[in-house]
Design a protein around this motif. Structure first.
Motif, PDB file in Angstrom:
ATOM      1  N   ASP A  18      46.119  54.633  40.724  1.00 11.29           N
ATOM      2  CA  ASP A  18      44.968  54.133  39.980  1.00 11.29           C
ATOM      3  C   ASP A  18      45.178  52.654  39.658  1.00 11.29           C
ATOM      4  OD1 ASP A  18      44.520  57.102  37.856  1.00 11.29           O
ATOM      5  OD2 ASP A  18      44.300  56.789  40.019  1.00 11.29           O
ATOM      6  N   VAL A  19      44.092  51.887  39.613  1.00 10.34           N
ATOM      7  CA  VAL A  19      44.189  50.479  39.229  1.00 10.34           C
ATOM      8  C   VAL A  19      43.111  50.153  38.202  1.00 10.34           C
ATOM      9  CG1 VAL A  19      45.198  49.674  41.399  1.00 10.34           C
ATOM     10  CG2 VAL A  19      42.714  49.691  41.127  1.00 10.34           C
ATOM     11  N   GLU A  20      43.431  49.160  37.376  1.00  8.70           N
ATOM     12  CA  GLU A  20      42.473  48.649  36.395  1.00  8.70           C
ATOM     13  C   GLU A  20      42.331  47.159  36.591  1.00  8.70           C
ATOM     14  OE1 GLU A  20      42.847  51.661  32.551  1.00  8.70           O
ATOM     15  OE2 GLU A  20      43.561  49.596  32.415  1.00  8.70           O
ATOM     16  N   LEU A  21      41.098  46.718  36.683  1.00  9.77           N
ATOM     17  CA  LEU A  21      40.794  45.306  36.829  1.00  9.77           C
ATOM     18  C   LEU A  21      40.047  44.858  35.576  1.00  9.77           C
ATOM     19  CD1 LEU A  21      39.427  45.426  40.512  1.00  9.77           C
ATOM     20  CD2 LEU A  21      41.795  45.377  39.729  1.00  9.77           C
ATOM     21  N   ARG A  22      40.388  43.678  35.099  1.00  9.28           N
ATOM     22  CA  ARG A  22      39.848  43.221  33.831  1.00  9.28           C
ATOM     23  C   ARG A  22      38.960  42.008  34.007  1.00  9.28           C
ATOM     24  NH1 ARG A  22      41.824  42.897  28.081  1.00  9.28           N
ATOM     25  NH2 ARG A  22      41.067  40.895  27.266  1.00  9.28           N
ATOM     26  N   CYS A  23      37.910  41.955  33.190  1.00 14.61           N
ATOM     27  CA  CYS A  23      37.001  40.804  33.188  1.00 14.61           C
ATOM     28  C   CYS A  23      36.742  40.366  31.753  1.00 14.61           C
ATOM     29  CB  CYS A  23      35.683  41.149  33.871  1.00 14.61           C
ATOM     30  SG  CYS A  23      34.427  39.838  33.748  1.00 14.61           S
ATOM     31  N   ASP A  24      37.008  39.099  31.472  1.00 11.95           N
ATOM     32  CA  ASP A  24      36.663  38.497  30.186  1.00 11.95           C
ATOM     33  C   ASP A  24      35.461  37.591  30.398  1.00 11.95           C
ATOM     34  OD1 ASP A  24      39.844  38.874  29.711  1.00 11.95           O
ATOM     35  OD2 ASP A  24      38.766  38.811  27.809  1.00 11.95           O
ATOM     36  N   PRO A  25      34.302  37.976  29.911  1.00  9.01           N
ATOM     37  CA  PRO A  25      33.102  37.167  30.172  1.00  9.01           C
ATOM     38  C   PRO A  25      33.068  35.929  29.286  1.00  9.01           C
ATOM     39  CG  PRO A  25      32.544  38.975  28.723  1.00  9.01           C
ATOM     40  CD  PRO A  25      34.003  39.146  29.095  1.00  9.01           C
ATOM     41  N   ILE A  26      32.103  35.078  29.561  1.00  7.78           N
ATOM     42  CA  ILE A  26      31.883  33.916  28.703  1.00  7.78           C
ATOM     43  C   ILE A  26      31.376  34.397  27.348  1.00  7.78           C
ATOM     44  CG2 ILE A  26      30.412  31.879  28.404  1.00  7.78           C
ATOM     45  CD1 ILE A  26      30.565  31.485  31.448  1.00  7.78           C
TER      46      ILE A  26
END
Lengths: 111, 111
Positions: A18-26
């Motif tokens: 399993d993998v987790e990808l992260r996004c921090d928006p503006i």
């Protein structure tokens, strides 16, 4: 931060993990999008979040894919039991009404 | 199952010529449009935008034309240079802060 931040920038994983990808928006952007881009191909829509509304999950390719957005800010895209065809660049974008910006993407390689 | 990629149309132009990249949109209520440039290994970068109350907007060597009658958007690049080689995406805001991103066109500049 000044822009959309994604982490990790590169991820190599074994098939079946399993993998987790992260996004921090503006900061202040209420909308968040996940797209997938296979090598040499175009953008493929995955999922869209808007404020507290139910997300548009219509682009998720299978039930191995899921995403969350906590507190209307950070989002995590999770891929379970990864397959080799999941190898791609995963792009996140965030928007307000009059602008939309992308992160640099996470390059996922499933070996 | 096997993932199906999105075909990426390619436009090849000679260095110094003008390039025209086209994008069709479907929603007549769309009121804002953006063009992005994605260089190899990078995330899409904002190039130029246009609002629906305009039919033309010019930037440095780039011009965006909007034809609302036929729902067509184009990006014109003057005196195309090798550094313009990239994938170009259009995006439309259909309202309620939701952007729809096109799958992209690859521009190949021949020296």
């Amino acid at each position: 931060g000044a822009g959309v931040s994604q982490s990790p920038s590169n991820k190599v994983t074994e098939k079946g993990k399993d993998v987790e990808l992260r996004c921090d928006p503006i900061s202040g952007h209420t909308a968040l999008y996940w797209y997938r881009q296979s090598l040499g191909q175009g953008l493929e829509f995955l999922i869209y979040f808007q404020g507290n509304s139910a997300p548009d999950k219509s682009g998720l390719p299978s039930d191995r894919f899921s995403a969350e957005r906590t507190g209307g800010s950070v989002s995590t895209l999770t891929i379970q039991r990864t397959q080799q065809e999941d190898s791609a660049v995963y792009l996140c974008a965030s928007s307000s009404g009059w602008e939309a910006f992308f992160g640099q993407g996470t390059r996922l390689t499933v070996v | 199952g096997e993932s199906v990629g999105l075909h990426l149309p390619t436009l090849s132009v000679q260095e110094g010529d003008n390039s025209i990249i086209n994008c069709a949109y479907s929603n007549s209520a769309s009121d804002y449009f953006i063009w992005y440039k994605q260089e190899s290994g990078k995330g899409p970068q904002f190039i130029i935008d246009i609002r629906s109350n305009m039919d033309k907007r010019q930037g440095q060597r780039v011009t965006v034309l909007l034809n609302k009658t036929v729902k067509h958007l184009s990006l014109q690049i003057a005196a195309t240079q090798p550094g313009d080689s990239a994938v170009y995406f259009c995006a439309e805001n259909r309202g309620f802060n939701k952007f729809y991103f096109g799958s992209g066109t690859k521009l190949n500049v021949k020296p």
